[in-house]
Enzyme design. Structure first.
Site, PDB file in Angstrom:
ATOM      1  N   HIS A 253       0.825  -1.311   0.127  1.00  0.00           N
ATOM      2  CA  HIS A 253       0.103   0.022  -0.066  1.00  0.00           C
ATOM      3  C   HIS A 253       0.654   1.475  -0.081  1.00  0.00           C
ATOM      4  O   HIS A 253       0.281   2.240   0.399  1.00  0.00           O
ATOM      5  CB  HIS A 253      -0.779  -0.053   1.162  1.00  0.00           C
ATOM      6  CG  HIS A 253      -1.969  -1.207   1.452  1.00  0.00           C
ATOM      7  ND1 HIS A 253      -2.665  -1.413   0.315  1.00  0.00           N
ATOM      8  CD2 HIS A 253      -2.030  -1.871   2.327  1.00  0.00           C
ATOM      9  CE1 HIS A 253      -3.247  -2.663   0.993  1.00  0.00           C
ATOM     10  NE2 HIS A 253      -2.836  -2.868   1.971  1.00  0.00           N
TER      11      HIS A 253
ATOM     12  N   HIS B 292      -6.823  -4.445  -1.410  1.00  0.00           N
ATOM     13  CA  HIS B 292      -5.841  -5.620  -1.427  1.00  0.00           C
ATOM     14  C   HIS B 292      -6.393  -6.344  -2.697  1.00  0.00           C
ATOM     15  O   HIS B 292      -6.268  -7.818  -2.563  1.00  0.00           O
ATOM     16  CB  HIS B 292      -6.441  -6.435  -0.207  1.00  0.00           C
ATOM     17  CG  HIS B 292      -6.017  -5.955   1.066  1.00  0.00           C
ATOM     18  ND1 HIS B 292      -6.979  -5.227   1.899  1.00  0.00           N
ATOM     19  CD2 HIS B 292      -4.829  -5.538   1.919  1.00  0.00           C
ATOM     20  CE1 HIS B 292      -6.510  -4.700   2.891  1.00  0.00           C
ATOM     21  NE2 HIS B 292      -5.212  -5.112   2.896  1.00  0.00           N
TER      22      HIS B 292
END
Length: 330
Positions: free
Chosen positions: A56, A217
Site C-alpha cells: 500500500h 487488497h
C-alpha cells in the site's frame, strides 16, 4: 510476471531497507526491524501508531514523521503485521503519554492490533481508532463493516497533528472516533493486482471493462461495468460518496488517490471532475490532495475521498508535517 524484484519472499524486506535508507532524515528501523519509527521521538507526546500489509506504499511508512505517525508496522504483502511487531512499536514509541493505534477496518488488522493492545495494556495506556471510510463493504454486507482505505490518511494526519500540539490520549481518541462518519471513499480499477507470491492477478478485465468499488487488497468491486469516459466514472464515484456521507458542514477536503498504476495527469483530470461535482452539489472544497498515497501494488485505478471537517480540523491539516510522503509548513 515481470517485476523489479529478486524473489517474492525477500521483496518486502528489501523494499523496507531501501525506504529507510532513502528517508533516514525522518525514520529508522525499530528493534529487530519489527517496525519503522520516527527517528526523533518527542518526550511526553502521545504516540500515533498504524500499519498494515505491504503493497500500500507510501501508506503507512511514508507517513512516519513530524505531524503524523510515530511508527508503522509492515506485514507481508496484503497481510496484517503480527501482534509482536505492534507491541514492539508501542514499547519503542511510548514516551510517557500513551499510544493511539489507528487501524484500518479489516478482520486481520483489527484482530492483531487488539491483541497487541491487550498484551501491552499493563505497561502502557492504549486506545484504538478504526478507519472505516470505504462505502462499498457495507453495500456488499461483508466482514465487520466499512474497510479502511485512502481516507485513513486523513485520520492519521489529523490525529498526528493534534498529538504534535500536545492533545492527550482521551481527546485524540474522541477526535478519531468523530471522524469516522465524516470520511467516505470509493474506488474504481481498470486492471487487477499482480501479486508477486501467486504470480497471478487478483481479477482480469476485458479491454472494455472496469471494476467499480474495488478495495486496496486487489479485491474486486460490487460490479463489472462497461468502460466509460472519465466524466461518467468520476461522477458516479462522487455521487455515491455524497449520498452516503454524514454531512455536518458544507466544507470539505477532497482527495483523489492513485492505486499504484495511474499517472498524475489522469489523477488531476479526475480531481477536476470530482471538484466540479461537489461544487454543483453545494459543497465548498476547502482543501485538496491529489497523488498516489494508498496503493494496491500496481493496480491501474483511483479512488475519490471526501471528508467534512471543522475549522479546527482544517487548522490541524494545515499545521506543519514532515514525512517521506507528506511535507508542508516545515
Amino acid at each position: 510476471m515481470k517485476k523489479f524484484m529478486n524473489t517474492a519472499e525477500t521483496m518486502v524486506a528489501e523494499s523496507m531497507e531501501g525506504f529507510v535508507r532513502a528517508h533516514e532524515k525522518f525514520v529508522a528501523f525499530g528493534i529487530d526491524r519489527k517496525c519503522i519509527r520516527r527517528r526523533h521521538l518527542v518526550p511526553g507526546k502521545v504516540a500515533i501508531i498504524s500499519g498494515g500489509g505491504a503493497g500500500h506504499e507510501p501508506m503507512h511508512i511514508g507517513f512516519v514523521g513530524h505531524g503524523m505517525l510515530d511508527a508503522a508496522c509492515v506485514g507481508h504483502i496484503f497481510t496484517s503485521p503480527t501482534p509482536s511487531q505492534i507491541v514492539s512499536a508501542i514499547e519503542e514509541t511510548d514516551t510517557g503519554a500513551g499510544c493511539l493505534l489507528v487501524v484500518k477496518n479489516y478482520d486481520g488488522d483489527v484482530m492483531n492490533f487488539e491483541m497487541a493492545a491487550e498484551m501491552a495494556a499493563g505497561r502502557h495506556s492504549i486506545e484504538i481508532v478504526l478507519a472505516c471510510d470505504d462505502i462499498e463493504t457495507v453495500r456488499a454486507g461483508e466482514g465487520r463493516g466499512r474497510r479502511g482505505v485512502a481516507g485513513t490518511l486523513i485520520t492519521e494526519r489529523l490525529l498526528g497533528a493534534a498529538a504534535e500540539q500536545g492533545a492527550p490520549l482521551a481527546e485524540l481518541k474522541a477526535i478519531g472516533d468523530s471522524l469516522s462518519p465524516r470520511i467516505r471513499s470509493m474506488g474504481v480499477a481498470l486492471t487487477g493486482v499482480a501479486v508477486p507470491h501467486t504470480q497471478r492477478t487478483t481479477f482480469t478485465l476485458g479491454s472494455n471493462e472496469m471494476e467499480m468499488g474495488v478495495g486496496i487488497h486487489g479485491e474486486p468491486g460490487h460490479s463489472r461495468e462497461p468502460f466509460a469516459k472519465a466524466d461518467a466514472i468520476v461522477r458516479h464515484l462522487s455521487e455515491a460518496i455524497v449520498n452516503d456521507i454524514r454531512q455536518a458542514t458544507d466544507k470539505g477536503l477532497l482527495l483523489v488517490n492513485g492505486l499504484g498504476g495511474t499517472p498524475p495527469a489522469e489523477l488531476y483530470l479526475a480531481y477536476n471532475i470530482a471538484h466540479d461535482f461537489m461544487v454543483e452539489h453545494g459543497l465548498r472544497i476547502q482543501r485538496s490532495l491529489v497523488g498516489t498515497y494508498a496503493t494496491s501494488l500496481d493496480m491501474q485505478g483511483l479512488s475519490v475521498t471526501l471528508a467534512f471537517l471543522s475549522d479546527e480540523e482544517f487548522s490541524l491539516w494545515d499545521s506543519p508535517v514532515s514525512t517521506a510522503a507528506l511535507r508542508w509548513g516545515c
